[in-house]
Scaffold this motif. Structure first.
Motif, PDB file in Angstrom:
ATOM      1  N   GLY A  18       0.778  -1.231   0.000  1.00 31.89           N
ATOM      2  CA  GLY A  18       0.000   0.000   0.000  1.00 31.89           C
ATOM      3  C   GLY A  18       0.809   1.280   0.000  1.00 31.89           C
ATOM      4  O   GLY A  18       0.233   2.368   0.072  1.00 31.89           O
ATOM      5  N   PHE A  19       2.128   1.164  -0.051  1.00 33.07           N
ATOM      6  CA  PHE A  19       2.979   2.347  -0.139  1.00 33.07           C
ATOM      7  C   PHE A  19       4.276   1.962  -0.831  1.00 33.07           C
ATOM      8  O   PHE A  19       4.554   0.779  -1.048  1.00 33.07           O
ATOM      9  N   SER A  20       5.066   2.964  -1.157  1.00 30.65           N
ATOM     10  CA  SER A  20       6.297   2.742  -1.900  1.00 30.65           C
ATOM     11  C   SER A  20       7.408   2.304  -0.950  1.00 30.65           C
ATOM     12  O   SER A  20       8.188   3.117  -0.432  1.00 30.65           O
ATOM     13  N   PHE A  21       7.477   1.013  -0.731  1.00 29.20           N
ATOM     14  CA  PHE A  21       8.361   0.433   0.284  1.00 29.20           C
ATOM     15  C   PHE A  21       9.807   0.890   0.120  1.00 29.20           C
ATOM     16  O   PHE A  21      10.476   1.197   1.115  1.00 29.20           O
ATOM     17  N   SER A  22      10.287   0.962  -1.086  1.00 31.14           N
ATOM     18  CA  SER A  22      11.705   1.240  -1.309  1.00 31.14           C
ATOM     19  C   SER A  22      12.100   2.676  -1.003  1.00 31.14           C
ATOM     20  O   SER A  22      13.284   3.012  -1.070  1.00 31.14           O
ATOM     21  N   THR A  23      11.143   3.511  -0.678  1.00 31.87           N
ATOM     22  CA  THR A  23      11.456   4.896  -0.314  1.00 31.87           C
ATOM     23  C   THR A  23      11.369   5.129   1.193  1.00 31.87           C
ATOM     24  O   THR A  23      11.485   6.271   1.658  1.00 31.87           O
ATOM     25  N   TYR A  24      11.152   4.066   1.939  1.00 29.88           N
ATOM     26  CA  TYR A  24      11.010   4.159   3.391  1.00 29.88           C
ATOM     27  C   TYR A  24      12.143   3.427   4.097  1.00 29.88           C
ATOM     28  O   TYR A  24      12.473   2.284   3.746  1.00 29.88           O
ATOM     29  N   ALA A  25      12.722   4.081   5.100  1.00 32.08           N
ATOM     30  CA  ALA A  25      13.572   3.355   6.032  1.00 32.08           C
ATOM     31  C   ALA A  25      12.692   2.437   6.861  1.00 32.08           C
ATOM     32  O   ALA A  25      11.529   2.741   7.131  1.00 32.08           O
ATOM     33  N   MET A  26      13.260   1.311   7.255  1.00 28.67           N
ATOM     34  CA  MET A  26      12.516   0.346   8.056  1.00 28.67           C
ATOM     35  C   MET A  26      13.236   0.133   9.380  1.00 28.67           C
ATOM     36  O   MET A  26      14.473   0.070   9.431  1.00 28.67           O
ATOM     37  N   SER A  27      12.471   0.005  10.431  1.00 27.30           N
ATOM     38  CA  SER A  27      13.066  -0.235  11.734  1.00 27.30           C
ATOM     39  C   SER A  27      12.253  -1.281  12.489  1.00 27.30           C
ATOM     40  O   SER A  27      11.086  -1.536  12.168  1.00 27.30           O
ATOM     41  N   TRP A  28      12.905  -1.856  13.476  1.00 28.45           N
ATOM     42  CA  TRP A  28      12.259  -2.801  14.375  1.00 28.45           C
ATOM     43  C   TRP A  28      12.318  -2.251  15.794  1.00 28.45           C
ATOM     44  O   TRP A  28      13.327  -1.653  16.198  1.00 28.45           O
ATOM     45  N   HIS A  29      11.256  -2.510  16.521  1.00 28.49           N
ATOM     46  CA  HIS A  29      11.121  -2.070  17.899  1.00 28.49           C
ATOM     47  C   HIS A  29      10.469  -3.193  18.678  1.00 28.49           C
ATOM     48  O   HIS A  29       9.907  -4.114  18.077  1.00 28.49           O
ATOM     49  N   ARG A  30      10.545  -3.109  19.979  1.00 29.22           N
ATOM     50  CA  ARG A  30       9.850  -4.096  20.799  1.00 29.22           C
ATOM     51  C   ARG A  30       9.309  -3.431  22.062  1.00 29.22           C
ATOM     52  O   ARG A  30       9.794  -2.389  22.488  1.00 29.22           O
ATOM     53  N   GLN A  31       8.315  -4.090  22.624  1.00 31.60           N
ATOM     54  CA  GLN A  31       7.724  -3.601  23.856  1.00 31.60           C
ATOM     55  C   GLN A  31       7.410  -4.783  24.760  1.00 31.60           C
ATOM     56  O   GLN A  31       6.609  -5.654  24.399  1.00 31.60           O
ATOM     57  N   ALA A  32       8.043  -4.781  25.904  1.00 28.61           N
ATOM     58  CA  ALA A  32       7.787  -5.805  26.913  1.00 28.61           C
ATOM     59  C   ALA A  32       6.699  -5.309  27.857  1.00 28.61           C
ATOM     60  O   ALA A  32       6.499  -4.089  27.988  1.00 28.61           O
ATOM     61  N   PRO A  33       6.003  -6.205  28.527  1.00 28.56           N
ATOM     62  CA  PRO A  33       4.935  -5.790  29.443  1.00 28.56           C
ATOM     63  C   PRO A  33       5.440  -4.799  30.482  1.00 28.56           C
ATOM     64  O   PRO A  33       6.479  -5.031  31.117  1.00 28.56           O
ATOM     65  N   GLY A  34       4.727  -3.694  30.624  1.00 32.93           N
ATOM     66  CA  GLY A  34       5.077  -2.709  31.628  1.00 32.93           C
ATOM     67  C   GLY A  34       6.244  -1.815  31.258  1.00 32.93           C
ATOM     68  O   GLY A  34       6.678  -0.998  32.075  1.00 32.93           O
ATOM     69  N   LYS A  35       6.756  -1.965  30.028  1.00 28.46           N
ATOM     70  CA  LYS A  35       7.901  -1.157  29.607  1.00 28.46           C
ATOM     71  C   LYS A  35       7.551  -0.329  28.378  1.00 28.46           C
ATOM     72  O   LYS A  35       6.594  -0.629  27.661  1.00 28.46           O
ATOM     73  N   GLU A  36       8.345   0.693  28.131  1.00 29.41           N
ATOM     74  CA  GLU A  36       8.152   1.515  26.949  1.00 29.41           C
ATOM     75  C   GLU A  36       8.653   0.774  25.699  1.00 29.41           C
ATOM     76  O   GLU A  36       9.498  -0.117  25.799  1.00 29.41           O
ATOM     77  N   ARG A  37       8.108   1.205  24.555  1.00 30.73           N
ATOM     78  CA  ARG A  37       8.574   0.630  23.310  1.00 30.73           C
ATOM     79  C   ARG A  37      10.043   1.013  23.096  1.00 30.73           C
ATOM     80  O   ARG A  37      10.424   2.163  23.283  1.00 30.73           O
ATOM     81  N   GLU A  38      10.836   0.032  22.671  1.00 30.25           N
ATOM     82  CA  GLU A  38      12.288   0.192  22.572  1.00 30.25           C
ATOM     83  C   GLU A  38      12.742   0.043  21.127  1.00 30.25           C
ATOM     84  O   GLU A  38      12.371  -0.938  20.462  1.00 30.25           O
ATOM     85  N   PHE A  39      13.574   0.968  20.669  1.00 32.90           N
ATOM     86  CA  PHE A  39      14.169   0.861  19.345  1.00 32.90           C
ATOM     87  C   PHE A  39      15.204  -0.262  19.339  1.00 32.90           C
ATOM     88  O   PHE A  39      15.997  -0.406  20.279  1.00 32.90           O
ATOM     89  N   LEU A  40      15.238  -1.036  18.236  1.00 33.36           N
ATOM     90  CA  LEU A  40      16.205  -2.121  18.119  1.00 33.36           C
ATOM     91  C   LEU A  40      17.171  -1.930  16.963  1.00 33.36           C
ATOM     92  O   LEU A  40      18.377  -2.083  17.133  1.00 33.36           O
ATOM     93  N   ALA A  41      16.629  -1.623  15.779  1.00 30.73           N
ATOM     94  CA  ALA A  41      17.486  -1.579  14.596  1.00 30.73           C
ATOM     95  C   ALA A  41      16.780  -0.814  13.500  1.00 30.73           C
ATOM     96  O   ALA A  41      15.551  -0.777  13.443  1.00 30.73           O
ATOM     97  N   VAL A  42      17.572  -0.214  12.611  1.00 35.15           N
ATOM     98  CA  VAL A  42      17.033   0.521  11.474  1.00 35.15           C
ATOM     99  C   VAL A  42      17.891   0.233  10.248  1.00 35.15           C
ATOM    100  O   VAL A  42      19.097  -0.014  10.369  1.00 35.15           O
ATOM    101  N   ILE A  43      17.246   0.258   9.097  1.00 32.17           N
ATOM    102  CA  ILE A  43      17.944   0.081   7.826  1.00 32.17           C
ATOM    103  C   ILE A  43      17.427   1.144   6.855  1.00 32.17           C
ATOM    104  O   ILE A  43      16.228   1.441   6.816  1.00 32.17           O
TER     105      ILE A  43
END
Length: 118
Positions: free
Chosen positions: A26-51
């Protein structure tokens, strides 16, 4: 309709590996940086990696550097997170995010659960 769909989560023993996928549409994937994040119970969402949009550059949080690898395949509109040497502390819901390099428009996936336990 914009969609980011994560998959590949599950239950794994400590020391094991998983590969998460994030399928985009639904969007132009190749023009977007992609990142991964995670969120554990009771914790804030955490950045992990970006490309970057072309896959030429990556960056990692210290907590996962050397264990996790982010990659992408623009021909398949998919980003990946290879996770090795998993620890119980890696247990969380994992999310992918797409961010446009210029407009900074962004999208989140719905998340996939990763549980590391014996």
């Amino acid at each position: 309709q914009v969609q980011l769909v994560e998959s590949g989560g599950g239950l794994v023993e400590p020391g094991g590996s998983l590969r998460l996928s994030c399928a985009a549409s639904g969007f132009s994937f190749s023009t977007y940086a992609m990142s991964w994040h995670r969120q554990a119970p009771g914790k804030e969402r955490e950045f992990l990696a970006v490309i970057t949009s072309d896959g030429g550059s990556t960056n990692y949080a210290d907590s996962v550097k050397g264990r996790f690898t982010i990659s992408r395949d623009n021909a398949k509109n998919t980003a990946y997170l290879q996770m090795n040497r998993l620890k119980p502390g890696d247990t969380a819901v994992y999310y992918c995010k797409a961010v446009h390099g210029r407009s900074r428009d962004f999208y989140w996936g719905q998340g996939t659960q990763v549980t590391v336990s014996s």
